[in-house]
Design a protein around this motif. Structure first.
Motif, PDB file in Angstrom:
ATOM      1  N   THR A  16      -3.343   4.981  -2.377  1.00 25.39           N
ATOM      2  CA  THR A  16      -4.388   5.751  -1.692  1.00 25.39           C
ATOM      3  C   THR A  16      -4.108   7.229  -1.842  1.00 25.39           C
ATOM      4  O   THR A  16      -3.005   7.689  -1.539  1.00 25.39           O
ATOM      5  CB  THR A  16      -4.416   5.411  -0.179  1.00 25.39           C
ATOM      6  OG1 THR A  16      -4.488   4.003  -0.027  1.00 25.39           O
ATOM      7  CG2 THR A  16      -5.602   6.061   0.508  1.00 25.39           C
TER       8      THR A  16
ATOM      9  N   THR B 154       0.849  -1.202   0.000  1.00 27.46           N
ATOM     10  CA  THR B 154       0.000   0.000   0.000  1.00 27.46           C
ATOM     11  C   THR B 154       0.876   1.241   0.000  1.00 27.46           C
ATOM     12  O   THR B 154       1.810   1.360   0.805  1.00 27.46           O
ATOM     13  CB  THR B 154      -0.915   0.017   1.230  1.00 27.46           C
ATOM     14  OG1 THR B 154      -0.110  -0.158   2.397  1.00 27.46           O
ATOM     15  CG2 THR B 154      -1.963  -1.077   1.164  1.00 27.46           C
TER      16      THR B 154
ATOM     17  N   PRO C  53       0.579   2.543   5.961  1.00 27.89           N
ATOM     18  CA  PRO C  53       0.839   2.068   4.599  1.00 27.89           C
ATOM     19  C   PRO C  53       2.279   1.565   4.482  1.00 27.89           C
ATOM     20  O   PRO C  53       3.129   1.918   5.308  1.00 27.89           O
ATOM     21  CB  PRO C  53       0.627   3.316   3.747  1.00 27.89           C
ATOM     22  CG  PRO C  53       0.805   4.462   4.683  1.00 27.89           C
ATOM     23  CD  PRO C  53       0.334   3.975   6.018  1.00 27.89           C
TER      24      PRO C  53
ATOM     25  N   GLU D 118      -8.907   5.019  -3.746  1.00 28.24           N
ATOM     26  CA  GLU D 118      -7.980   3.905  -3.641  1.00 28.24           C
ATOM     27  C   GLU D 118      -8.068   3.095  -4.917  1.00 28.24           C
ATOM     28  O   GLU D 118      -9.172   2.803  -5.375  1.00 28.24           O
ATOM     29  CB  GLU D 118      -8.436   3.034  -2.466  1.00 28.24           C
ATOM     30  CG  GLU D 118      -7.329   2.491  -1.618  1.00 28.24           C
ATOM     31  CD  GLU D 118      -7.901   1.847  -0.362  1.00 28.24           C
ATOM     32  OE1 GLU D 118      -7.500   2.245   0.733  1.00 28.24           O
ATOM     33  OE2 GLU D 118      -8.755   0.960  -0.509  1.00 28.24           O
TER      34      GLU D 118
ATOM     35  N   VAL E 267      -1.391  -1.071  -4.138  1.00 30.43           N
ATOM     36  CA  VAL E 267      -2.611  -0.273  -4.018  1.00 30.43           C
ATOM     37  C   VAL E 267      -2.237   1.149  -3.573  1.00 30.43           C
ATOM     38  O   VAL E 267      -1.489   1.333  -2.606  1.00 30.43           O
ATOM     39  CB  VAL E 267      -3.602  -0.909  -3.019  1.00 30.43           C
ATOM     40  CG1 VAL E 267      -4.807  -0.004  -2.792  1.00 30.43           C
ATOM     41  CG2 VAL E 267      -4.054  -2.277  -3.534  1.00 30.43           C
TER      42      VAL E 267
END
Ligand code: GDP
Ligand code: K
Ligand code: MG
Length: 272
Positions: A53, A4, A80, A41, A51
């Motif tokens: 954000t 993330t 993250p 996201e 991913v």
């Protein structure tokens, strides 16, 4: 497990433009729990295991607006794998105020200098290597709008996320205040769990940030000890702790600007 990567930055620094470039979409729009701030996201189009954000745009990690709380909770609680701190290079001095705070969160962080297409026009020279060593983290130049430098930015973020490598947040405060932050950190240390960033909590506790302190559930004796540390500095510097922190951040950033930016020579004028 998915990697993330959070995009943090001031309003209008180009986060959403970057997000759309990286994800090739308008993203998934939801809400952060309990607030009406938009949460975007989506997976990176070059590696769907990553991913991204898009955090709300903010000027500070203080606890005063829903945007600030959402962003800081994401960095401090959700943790993250890495952070891209996006900076509008045409407003570098103002943007670095948030950067100093993002670095205190103790996450693998790369600073992305955005809008570099505009910098070239102004003629100012920015020493990127010097800025990187001041901040203690990688700094990558680019332009989200012109799709420049994005592979290098994401490559750096992905590699930071994979290795978990964090820099050492710069010591931005005066020796007196750094000493108080260290003393506060020593009080907090037994009450922090793994992954709770010590320096971030120490600075927040020194400032008397109730929201941050509440999450730690400190015993009364620890709160009293921190209060004594804070009161000592406030008496010596004749200001409240939060203002002292703010002022010293700006002072440090002013020095960084002096050391890293060479202004274009101004045109000579005939008027005296
Ligand atoms: P956000 O508030 O951080 O999400 O910023 P936006 O992505 O909405 O961008 C704010 C404005 O800056 C928009 O008008 C963008 O087109 C513009 N912008 C974003 N990136 C760049 C860039 O690299 N160069 C230039 N010149 N403009 C940019
Ligand atoms: K905007
Ligand atoms: Mg946006």
């Amino acid at each position: 497990m998915a990697i993330t990567i959070a995009l943090a930055g001031n309003p209008n620094c180009g986060k959403t433009t970057l997000f759309n470039q990286l994800t090739g979409s308008n993203g998934y729009v939801g809400n952060w729990p309990g607030v009406t701030v938009e949460k975007l996201e989506a997976p990176w189009r070059k590696n769907k295991d990553v991913v991204i954000t898009d955090l709300p745009g903010i000027y500070s990690l203080s606890p005063y607006s829903p945007e600030e709380v959402v962003s800081r909770d994401h960095l401090v609680k959700d943790r993250p794998s890495a952070v891209i701190d996006l900076v509008d290079v045409t407003n570098l001095e103002r943007n670095l105020y948030l950067t100093t705070q993002v670095l205190e969160c103790g996450l693998p962080t790369v600073v992305g200098l955005n809008m570099c297409d505009l910098l070239e026009k102004s003629g100012d020279q920015l020493d990127v290597d010097a800025l990187s060593s001041e901040l203690g983290c990688p700094v990558v130049k680019g332009s989200a709008l012109r799709s420049q430098g994005l592979d290098q930015l994401m490559g750096t973020a992905e590699s930071l996320a994979t290795t978990g490598r964090t820099g050492r947040a710069p010591r931005v405060f005066s020796p007196r205040v750094e000493k108080a932050i260290q003393e506060t950190a020593d009080v907090l240390k037994p009450h922090l769990s793994a992954g709770q960033p010590e320096r971030w909590f120490a600075i927040k506790a020194f400032e008397g940030d109730e929201k941050a302190l509440d999450t730690l559930g400190l015993p009364a004796a620890s709160l009293a000890a921190i209060g004594t540390i804070r009161a000592g500095v406030e008496a010596e510097l004749d200001d409240d702790a939060e203002s002292i922190i703010t002022t010293e951040r700006y002072d440090w950033i002013e020095g960084v600007m002096r050391r890293c930016v060479v202004k274009a020579p101004k045109a000579l004028t005939t008027s005296e």
